[in-house]
Design an enzyme around this catalytic site. Sequence first.
Site, PDB file in Angstrom:
ATOM      1  N   ILE A  42       0.882  -1.183   0.000  1.00 33.38           N
ATOM      2  CA  ILE A  42       0.000   0.000   0.000  1.00 33.38           C
ATOM      3  C   ILE A  42       0.914   1.226   0.000  1.00 33.38           C
ATOM      4  O   ILE A  42       1.644   1.463   0.960  1.00 33.38           O
ATOM      5  CB  ILE A  42      -0.923   0.013   1.237  1.00 33.38           C
ATOM      6  N   GLU A  49       4.408  18.208   0.944  1.00 32.64           N
ATOM      7  CA  GLU A  49       5.795  18.637   0.750  1.00 32.64           C
ATOM      8  C   GLU A  49       6.056  20.072   1.193  1.00 32.64           C
ATOM      9  O   GLU A  49       7.166  20.561   1.051  1.00 32.64           O
ATOM     10  CB  GLU A  49       6.174  18.428  -0.725  1.00 32.64           C
ATOM     11  N   LYS A  78      11.363  27.657   2.912  1.00 36.14           N
ATOM     12  CA  LYS A  78      10.044  28.243   2.641  1.00 36.14           C
ATOM     13  C   LYS A  78       9.838  29.430   3.593  1.00 36.14           C
ATOM     14  O   LYS A  78       9.902  29.258   4.810  1.00 36.14           O
ATOM     15  CB  LYS A  78       8.951  27.179   2.868  1.00 36.14           C
ATOM     16  N   LEU A 335      -3.264  11.385   8.283  1.00 40.30           N
ATOM     17  CA  LEU A 335      -4.502  11.372   7.501  1.00 40.30           C
ATOM     18  C   LEU A 335      -5.567  10.486   8.147  1.00 40.30           C
ATOM     19  O   LEU A 335      -6.759  10.699   7.936  1.00 40.30           O
ATOM     20  CB  LEU A 335      -4.206  10.891   6.081  1.00 40.30           C
ATOM     21  N   ILE A 348       1.132  18.007   8.296  1.00 42.34           N
ATOM     22  CA  ILE A 348       2.276  17.357   8.956  1.00 42.34           C
ATOM     23  C   ILE A 348       2.416  17.927  10.377  1.00 42.34           C
ATOM     24  O   ILE A 348       2.701  17.201  11.333  1.00 42.34           O
ATOM     25  CB  ILE A 348       3.569  17.544   8.131  1.00 42.34           C
TER      26      ILE A 348
HETATM   27  C1  LIG Z   1      -3.502  16.591  -2.030  1.00 40.17           C
HETATM   28  C2  LIG Z   1      -2.751  16.636  -0.736  1.00 40.17           C
HETATM   29  C3  LIG Z   1      -1.747  17.572  -0.543  1.00 40.17           C
HETATM   30  C4  LIG Z   1      -1.084  17.657   0.682  1.00 40.17           C
HETATM   31  N1  LIG Z   1      -0.145  18.636   0.896  1.00 40.17           N
HETATM   32  C5  LIG Z   1       0.373  18.791   2.134  1.00 40.17           C
HETATM   33  C6  LIG Z   1       1.311  19.824   2.415  1.00 40.17           C
HETATM   34  O1  LIG Z   1       1.711  20.594   1.546  1.00 40.17           O
HETATM   35  N2  LIG Z   1       1.775  19.928   3.681  1.00 40.17           N
HETATM   36  C7  LIG Z   1       1.383  19.091   4.689  1.00 40.17           C
HETATM   37  O2  LIG Z   1       1.791  19.274   5.829  1.00 40.17           O
HETATM   38  N3  LIG Z   1       0.562  18.063   4.415  1.00 40.17           N
HETATM   39  C8  LIG Z   1       0.046  17.903   3.188  1.00 40.17           C
HETATM   40  N4  LIG Z   1      -0.789  16.864   2.939  1.00 40.17           N
HETATM   41  C9  LIG Z   1      -1.012  15.869   3.985  1.00 40.17           C
HETATM   42  C10 LIG Z   1       0.197  14.950   4.053  1.00 40.17           C
HETATM   43  O3  LIG Z   1       0.407  14.342   2.796  1.00 40.17           O
HETATM   44  C11 LIG Z   1       0.001  13.874   5.112  1.00 40.17           C
HETATM   45  O4  LIG Z   1      -0.441  14.467   6.313  1.00 40.17           O
HETATM   46  C12 LIG Z   1       1.309  13.178   5.405  1.00 40.17           C
HETATM   47  O5  LIG Z   1       1.903  12.730   4.231  1.00 40.17           O
HETATM   48  C13 LIG Z   1       1.085  12.004   6.323  1.00 40.17           C
HETATM   49  O6  LIG Z   1       0.399  10.969   5.656  1.00 40.17           O
HETATM   50  P1  LIG Z   1       0.182   9.619   6.449  1.00 40.17           P
HETATM   51  O7  LIG Z   1       1.499   9.136   6.919  1.00 40.17           O
HETATM   52  O8  LIG Z   1      -0.883   9.841   7.441  1.00 40.17           O
HETATM   53  O9  LIG Z   1      -0.427   8.645   5.346  1.00 40.17           O
HETATM   54  P2  LIG Z   1       0.264   7.881   4.108  1.00 40.17           P
HETATM   55  O10 LIG Z   1       1.392   8.624   3.532  1.00 40.17           O
HETATM   56  O11 LIG Z   1      -0.868   7.526   3.209  1.00 40.17           O
HETATM   57  O12 LIG Z   1       0.860   6.554   4.749  1.00 40.17           O
HETATM   58  C14 LIG Z   1       0.016   5.477   5.107  1.00 40.17           C
HETATM   59  C15 LIG Z   1       0.889   4.297   5.491  1.00 40.17           C
HETATM   60  O13 LIG Z   1       0.055   3.309   6.049  1.00 40.17           O
HETATM   61  C16 LIG Z   1       0.418   2.045   5.493  1.00 40.17           C
HETATM   62  N5  LIG Z   1      -0.755   1.174   5.571  1.00 40.17           N
HETATM   63  C17 LIG Z   1      -2.023   1.411   5.156  1.00 40.17           C
HETATM   64  N6  LIG Z   1      -2.810   0.332   5.413  1.00 40.17           N
HETATM   65  C18 LIG Z   1      -1.994  -0.596   5.998  1.00 40.17           C
HETATM   66  C19 LIG Z   1      -2.197  -1.915   6.483  1.00 40.17           C
HETATM   67  N7  LIG Z   1      -3.390  -2.527   6.407  1.00 40.17           N
HETATM   68  N8  LIG Z   1      -1.141  -2.576   7.000  1.00 40.17           N
HETATM   69  C20 LIG Z   1       0.088  -1.995   7.082  1.00 40.17           C
HETATM   70  N9  LIG Z   1       0.324  -0.743   6.642  1.00 40.17           N
HETATM   71  C21 LIG Z   1      -0.703  -0.057   6.104  1.00 40.17           C
HETATM   72  C22 LIG Z   1       0.867   2.355   4.070  1.00 40.17           C
HETATM   73  O14 LIG Z   1       1.673   1.334   3.551  1.00 40.17           O
HETATM   74  C23 LIG Z   1       1.644   3.644   4.334  1.00 40.17           C
HETATM   75  O15 LIG Z   1       2.946   3.319   4.755  1.00 40.17           O
HETATM   76  C24 LIG Z   1      -1.415  16.738   1.712  1.00 40.17           C
HETATM   77  C25 LIG Z   1      -2.380  15.758   1.487  1.00 40.17           C
HETATM   78  C26 LIG Z   1      -3.059  15.710   0.290  1.00 40.17           C
HETATM   79  C27 LIG Z   1      -4.125  14.673   0.097  1.00 40.17           C
END
Ligand SMILES: Cc1cc2nc3c(=O)[nH]c(=O)nc-3n(C[C@H](O)[C@H](O)[C@H](O)COP(=O)(O)OP(=O)(O)OC[C@H]3O[C@@H](n4cnc5c(N)ncnc54)[C@H](O)[C@@H]3O)c2cc1C
Length: 495
Positions: A42, A49, A78, A335, A348
């Site tokens: 996944i 970024e 930035k 997220l 972030i």
């Molecule tokens: C369009 C967009 C633009 C953005 N721009 C910004 C920005 O400019 N600045 C900012 O601060 N934030 C921004 N964000 C938010 C930012 O991308 C996220 O807050 C940050 O990347 C953290 O994501 P995450 O780690 O929660 O999720 P993800 O990066 O989606 O990671 C999820 C993880 O969970 C794992 N996983 C999922 N299901 C399972 C499972 N069943 N078993 C094991 N592992 C699993 C996946 O493998 C992955 O490693 C943006 C978001 C979006 C949608």
Amino acid sequence: MKNIQHIVIVGGGTAGWIAANILCKELSHNDLSITLIESPDIPTIGVGEATIPPFIDMLDYLDIDHQDFINKTQATFKLGIEFRNWHSTEHRYFHPFGKTGNEINGVPFYDAWRFGRSLGLGDEYLEYSPTTCLARQHRFAIGKQHPNSPLSLSSYALHIDARLTAEYLKHHATRNGVRHITAEVNHAEVDNGIMKRLHLNNHSCIEADFFIDCTGFNALLIGQYMKTQYTDWSQYLPVDRAVTVQSELSKQHQISIPPYTRAQAHNSGWSWHIPLQQRIGNGYVFSTEYCSDEQALETLKSTLDSPMLHEPRFLNFKTGYRHESWKGNCLALGLAGGFLEPLESTAIHMVTKGLQAFLKRFPQDKCTPFSADAFNSEMCATYTEIRDFLVLHYCISQRKDTPFWQRVTTQGIPETLSHKIGLYAETGNIEYTEDALFTPESWWAIYHGLELFPNSLHRNCHDIDVAALKQYLHKVPLVINEAVKNTPPHKNWFN
Ligand SMILES: Cc1cc2nc3c(=O)[nH]c(=O)nc-3n(C[C@H](O)[C@H](O)[C@H](O)COP(=O)(O)OP(=O)(O)OC[C@H]3O[C@@H](n4cnc5c(N)ncnc54)[C@H](O)[C@@H]3O)c2cc1C
């Protein structure tokens, strides 16, 4: 009751690895161990970024060498965000980090400046912002290295490569003892509201005393197993889909890299432009009610000034947050806990903020609902603050030229925001608590940029010594310009 001895984090995106590092630094004394499980299949979201200044504090807290981090994550500096076409088309304004001017006779600078302008004194407001002056000239300086200069009022964050940042944080965490398992979580066992163990697709299972859900929009543990609800705020912030692409550095960027994010408004949303050392991150965030994928892609392409590095990617999101991000012995971060559109790059930061709020109430042994409630209230207050600040960018715009803009400038706004705008318009006051994410400087930047001015001057303006104000307003831009002239171009900070 035994003490918490084992914490499992599920998810290896930015949120998971930030959580692993912070928990490791804070808790790895005693016998507590931390495991992070990440699916090899996944993918992470691959965006996220642009950051805000507390990101720099987080690097310091984790003892991460800035130069090393910048080199390995393609990061650039930035200084703020340039907003294009938000007030009306062909209009620009800047939201700088750091401070603009100093208080004068106890009157906040913005109010003193307005008083000065009413007397025909002074320059444009942002001439008093060293951060803005650096940004305009594509120069950069670290404010705290210039204690006796106006540059000391400037502040900064980073643009980062999301994938390289997760890699970097992974190395840092595993070097410090975090155990890393590559496998997918298939199933979680919950007994009486308490999560017991996770079953992985490699046929093993893992037990822990506390679980952190960083599975991104999947929200596997907190949503599917702890069954918490998502509060949907799309009635206030209707963008719900993004198309993203990375592009090569343009010829212009090869000469000079802008030290700021660009957020450009379009017919049904807005696009971002995030310059890194070797490439640019781009995306168009739009409302599917008003824009098709084809139109969105066309809009995104119209913002690019260099070739794309891969096929554009579409992704959906729902604006809102989980009111119970902490339930039982499970906490959601990143997220999985909530997401508001990335207009002010706050997501972030909300991971770090969530960890701070959690650690304040870290359950030594059992998880009481009182700690969880207090945590959830604190997070709700911050999400609400960010939501209001984001809605402000739309609701006081003068644009009415498309159905999307007609909607966001006329629809109902949250009562909390309506109160803030009313208070500001009538009195010039901005209510502010010490723990707020956005200081009055930020609120002034948006009000000023979108040309909403209060009806009255600050009550203490008439205590200001006009001769001293005149001198200050005349002198400060000259001093700032002289200081900025002597700083290196932004591009020279990278090898
Ligand atoms: C369009 C967009 C633009 C953005 N721009 C910004 C920005 O400019 N600045 C900012 O601060 N934030 C921004 N964000 C938010 C930012 O991308 C996220 O807050 C940050 O990347 C953290 O994501 P995450 O780690 O929660 O999720 P993800 O990066 O989606 O990671 C999820 C993880 O969970 C794992 N996983 C999922 N299901 C399972 C499972 N069943 N078993 C094991 N592992 C699993 C996946 O493998 C992955 O490693 C943006 C978001 C979006 C949608």
